[in-house]
Design a protein around this motif. Structure first.
Motif, PDB file in Angstrom:
ATOM      1  N   THR A  26       0.754  -1.286  -0.066  1.00 35.48           N
ATOM      2  CA  THR A  26       0.176   0.065  -0.104  1.00 35.48           C
ATOM      3  C   THR A  26       0.818   1.264   0.046  1.00 35.48           C
ATOM      4  N   ILE A  27       1.843   1.149   0.795  1.00 32.14           N
ATOM      5  CA  ILE A  27       2.796   2.340   0.777  1.00 32.14           C
ATOM      6  C   ILE A  27       3.437   2.511  -0.395  1.00 32.14           C
ATOM      7  N   ALA A  28       3.943   1.544  -1.004  1.00 31.67           N
ATOM      8  CA  ALA A  28       4.773   1.585  -2.583  1.00 31.67           C
ATOM      9  C   ALA A  28       3.781   2.002  -3.490  1.00 31.67           C
ATOM     10  N   ALA A  29       2.544   1.768  -3.193  1.00 33.97           N
ATOM     11  CA  ALA A  29       1.440   2.306  -4.434  1.00 33.97           C
ATOM     12  C   ALA A  29       1.193   3.822  -3.940  1.00 33.97           C
ATOM     13  N   ARG A  30       0.919   4.121  -2.875  1.00 32.05           N
ATOM     14  CA  ARG A  30       0.535   5.537  -2.603  1.00 32.05           C
ATOM     15  C   ARG A  30       1.733   6.450  -2.635  1.00 32.05           C
ATOM     16  N   LEU A  31       3.076   5.937  -2.448  1.00 35.52           N
ATOM     17  CA  LEU A  31       4.183   6.965  -2.481  1.00 35.52           C
ATOM     18  C   LEU A  31       4.308   7.723  -3.632  1.00 35.52           C
ATOM     19  N   PRO A  32       4.122   7.138  -4.869  1.00 37.15           N
ATOM     20  CA  PRO A  32       4.280   8.279  -5.828  1.00 37.15           C
ATOM     21  C   PRO A  32       3.210   9.204  -5.987  1.00 37.15           C
ATOM     22  N   ILE A  33       2.076   8.991  -5.442  1.00 35.88           N
ATOM     23  CA  ILE A  33       0.869  10.040  -5.393  1.00 35.88           C
ATOM     24  C   ILE A  33       1.407  11.075  -4.611  1.00 35.88           C
ATOM     25  N   LEU A  34       1.763  10.546  -3.148  1.00 36.78           N
ATOM     26  CA  LEU A  34       1.978  11.746  -2.274  1.00 36.78           C
ATOM     27  C   LEU A  34       3.435  12.595  -2.705  1.00 36.78           C
ATOM     28  N   THR A  35       4.424  12.068  -3.561  1.00 34.60           N
ATOM     29  CA  THR A  35       5.382  12.535  -3.911  1.00 34.60           C
ATOM     30  C   THR A  35       5.086  13.582  -5.058  1.00 34.60           C
ATOM     31  N   ALA A  36       4.253  13.279  -6.013  1.00 30.67           N
ATOM     32  CA  ALA A  36       3.870  13.937  -7.116  1.00 30.67           C
ATOM     33  C   ALA A  36       3.024  15.121  -6.555  1.00 30.67           C
ATOM     34  N   GLY A  37       2.363  15.122  -5.714  1.00 27.70           N
ATOM     35  CA  GLY A  37       1.701  16.103  -4.894  1.00 27.70           C
ATOM     36  C   GLY A  37       2.437  17.051  -4.643  1.00 27.70           C
ATOM     37  N   MET A  38       3.641  16.734  -3.746  1.00 29.25           N
ATOM     38  CA  MET A  38       4.350  17.687  -3.288  1.00 29.25           C
ATOM     39  C   MET A  38       5.617  18.432  -4.283  1.00 29.25           C
ATOM     40  N   MET A  39       5.972  17.624  -5.131  1.00 25.01           N
ATOM     41  CA  MET A  39       6.981  18.009  -6.141  1.00 25.01           C
ATOM     42  C   MET A  39       6.062  18.991  -7.271  1.00 25.01           C
ATOM     43  N   ASN A  40       4.939  18.833  -7.766  1.00 22.05           N
ATOM     44  CA  ASN A  40       4.289  19.517  -8.708  1.00 22.05           C
ATOM     45  C   ASN A  40       2.897  19.605  -8.405  1.00 22.05           C
ATOM     46  N   PRO A  41       2.559  20.532  -7.586  1.00 19.18           N
ATOM     47  CA  PRO A  41       1.390  20.613  -6.933  1.00 19.18           C
ATOM     48  C   PRO A  41       0.387  21.522  -7.723  1.00 19.18           C
ATOM     49  N   MET A  61      -3.170  17.465  -6.267  1.00 17.49           N
ATOM     50  CA  MET A  61      -3.378  17.882  -4.746  1.00 17.49           C
ATOM     51  C   MET A  61      -4.961  17.261  -4.548  1.00 17.49           C
ATOM     52  N   ARG A  62      -5.532  16.899  -5.844  1.00 16.38           N
ATOM     53  CA  ARG A  62      -6.825  16.271  -5.392  1.00 16.38           C
ATOM     54  C   ARG A  62      -6.427  14.609  -5.187  1.00 16.38           C
ATOM     55  N   GLU A  63      -5.522  14.107  -5.803  1.00 13.50           N
ATOM     56  CA  GLU A  63      -5.070  12.908  -5.644  1.00 13.50           C
ATOM     57  C   GLU A  63      -4.247  12.840  -4.150  1.00 13.50           C
ATOM     58  N   TRP A  64      -3.486  13.875  -3.795  1.00 10.03           N
ATOM     59  CA  TRP A  64      -2.977  13.854  -2.654  1.00 10.03           C
ATOM     60  C   TRP A  64      -4.083  13.999  -1.394  1.00 10.03           C
ATOM     61  N   ASN A  65      -5.141  14.744  -1.562  1.00  8.37           N
ATOM     62  CA  ASN A  65      -6.161  14.894  -0.415  1.00  8.37           C
ATOM     63  C   ASN A  65      -6.832  13.337  -0.270  1.00  8.37           C
ATOM     64  N   MET A  66      -7.246  12.843  -1.482  1.00  6.46           N
ATOM     65  CA  MET A  66      -7.850  11.585  -1.474  1.00  6.46           C
ATOM     66  C   MET A  66      -6.943  10.297  -0.718  1.00  6.46           C
ATOM     67  N   ALA A  67      -5.738  10.561  -1.222  1.00  8.47           N
ATOM     68  CA  ALA A  67      -4.831   9.509  -0.634  1.00  8.47           C
ATOM     69  C   ALA A  67      -4.547   9.627   0.951  1.00  8.47           C
ATOM     70  N   VAL A  68      -4.572  10.665   1.420  1.00  6.29           N
ATOM     71  CA  VAL A  68      -4.677  11.131   2.964  1.00  6.29           C
ATOM     72  C   VAL A  68      -5.616  10.843   3.654  1.00  6.29           C
ATOM     73  N   SER A  69      -6.888  11.229   2.806  1.00  5.53           N
ATOM     74  CA  SER A  69      -8.171  10.865   3.663  1.00  5.53           C
ATOM     75  C   SER A  69      -8.339   9.491   3.679  1.00  5.53           C
ATOM     76  N   GLU A  70      -7.993   8.620   2.616  1.00  5.48           N
ATOM     77  CA  GLU A  70      -7.987   7.093   2.704  1.00  5.48           C
ATOM     78  C   GLU A  70      -7.286   6.840   4.048  1.00  5.48           C
ATOM     79  N   LYS A  71      -6.144   7.209   3.968  1.00  2.00           N
ATOM     80  CA  LYS A  71      -5.363   6.775   5.299  1.00  2.00           C
ATOM     81  C   LYS A  71      -6.031   7.183   6.602  1.00  2.00           C
ATOM     82  N   VAL A  72      -6.438   8.122   6.779  1.00  2.00           N
ATOM     83  CA  VAL A  72      -7.097   8.633   8.082  1.00  2.00           C
ATOM     84  C   VAL A  72      -8.424   7.748   8.475  1.00  2.00           C
ATOM     85  N   SER A  73      -9.161   7.465   7.262  1.00  2.00           N
ATOM     86  CA  SER A  73     -10.256   6.514   7.375  1.00  2.00           C
ATOM     87  C   SER A  73      -9.847   5.059   7.695  1.00  2.00           C
TER      88      SER A  73
END
Length: 73
Positions: free
Chosen positions: A27-42, A47-59
């Motif tokens: 799961t971390i390996a699948a989500r890491l590129p999304i989180l990295t892309a959101g920070m490198m190229n906002p 950012m929508r993908e980043w927010n969705m990934a973070v909210s899924e983790k909290v849930s």
């Protein structure tokens, strides 16, 4: 608890722990590129993908905590 039953229970717990660790790593390996892309190229899209990934983790954390609490009871 008989000796054999204890070993079977311990083996099952170890197997479940290993499986959970493997699932977490995938799961971390699948989500890491999304989180990295959101920070490198906002961009709005990243950012929508980043927010969705973070909210899924909290849930998932809340659901896992609740399930662990129910199992403990």
């Amino acid at each position: 608890m008989p000796h054999r039953k204890f070993h079977a229970s311990l083996s099952r717990a170890a197997l479940d722990t290993g499986e959970s660790a493997w699932d977490a790593a995938l799961t971390i390996a699948a989500r890491l590129p999304i989180l990295t892309a959101g920070m490198m190229n906002p961009t709005a899209s990243s950012m929508r993908e980043w927010n969705m990934a973070v909210s899924e983790k909290v849930s998932a954390a809340v659901e896992g905590t609740f399930a662990a609490s129910m199992a403990w009871q």
